[in-house]
Scaffold this active site. Sequence first.
Site, PDB file in Angstrom:
ATOM      1  N   ASP A 208      13.521  38.456  83.011  1.00 57.92           N
ATOM      2  CA  ASP A 208      12.652  37.288  82.973  1.00 57.92           C
ATOM      3  C   ASP A 208      11.405  37.600  83.784  1.00 57.92           C
ATOM      4  OD1 ASP A 208      11.420  34.830  83.003  1.00 57.92           O
ATOM      5  OD2 ASP A 208      13.275  33.716  83.345  1.00 57.92           O
ATOM      6  N   ARG A 210       8.602  35.832  83.934  1.00 57.80           N
ATOM      7  CA  ARG A 210       7.696  34.688  84.025  1.00 57.80           C
ATOM      8  C   ARG A 210       7.285  34.417  85.468  1.00 57.80           C
ATOM      9  NH1 ARG A 210      11.186  30.444  80.658  1.00 57.80           N
ATOM     10  NH2 ARG A 210      12.770  31.389  81.976  1.00 57.80           N
TER      11      ARG A 210
END
Length: 310
Positions: A208, A210
């Site tokens: 991930d 982000r």
Amino acid sequence: MTLSESANEDLPLVTCVARARIPTTTGPDIFLHLYANNRDNKEHLAIVFGEDIRSRTLFRRRRGETQQERMVRGAYVGRLFPGRTLADTDENLGLSLQFDEATGALKADHATTWHKQDTLVRIHSECYTGETAWSARCDCGEQFDHAGRLMGLNREGDIIGGAGHGVIVYLRQEGRGIGLGEKLKAYNLQDLGADTVQANLMLKHPADGRDFSLGRAILIDLGIESVRLLTNNPDKMAQVEYPPHLHCVERVPMIPLSWVNDHEGIHSFEIEGYLRTKVERMGHLLQKPLKLHSASKQNNSTTVTTHTIV
Ligand SMILES: [Zn+2]
């Protein structure tokens, strides 16, 4: 100096460039805010429910600007109408904004500006496939719709809605931050048997990638202080914390529609695997009600068994 301009490594500088009212097909008007920032060149957005949730950077008075210029960029109170000449006062609605004469900063008085209330918020990352291309590989489109619906409602089942107030921060980080091209490659790896986490790792991306710091900065710019966060991901609660300016006071779960009603939501082989990976590998707090919609057929039993999907 405003909060979003204060020196802090953690918090990017954000500036709201423009705001406009968008009438919607399904519910109340929303106010779309477009942001610039000092971290990337992407056009991050805030989809705001409530005319009185105001961006501090958008509304601050700028030297030499006209009322027309303020209206055009969206820094007005109330509602625009043909022939209106003042941005800071809506004579029809009897609303008038106040400013600090020295700095030009908006004074967030209660009559015109949303202030110190628990606000329903979703931090949403762009998903072209799920939101636009009807993908049944993920539930991003459904979650986006669900968040907007809850912000317009007083209540849905056990969940208290936003009753016309709320913010969806829409961050342009496609595919958990890896971009659409790499996401499409990850989909092919998934069709070859990998799960969503494995596929990213095989492409040498983080599971991930982000970054939610822009989301924090945008919420603070909008004057949001305490957040009821729509998410199944406990990590996201920590990511909106920015004491003393921003706190998460509640996590509001988002149950997939297909788990609540057989006839709604996304039904696909891929979505089952996707949700399973979120629960098993990414720590999402999601419990699948077992045969919830057929409970009435079970010998008058009203007991609903739940278990974490495995
Ligand atoms: Zn998605």
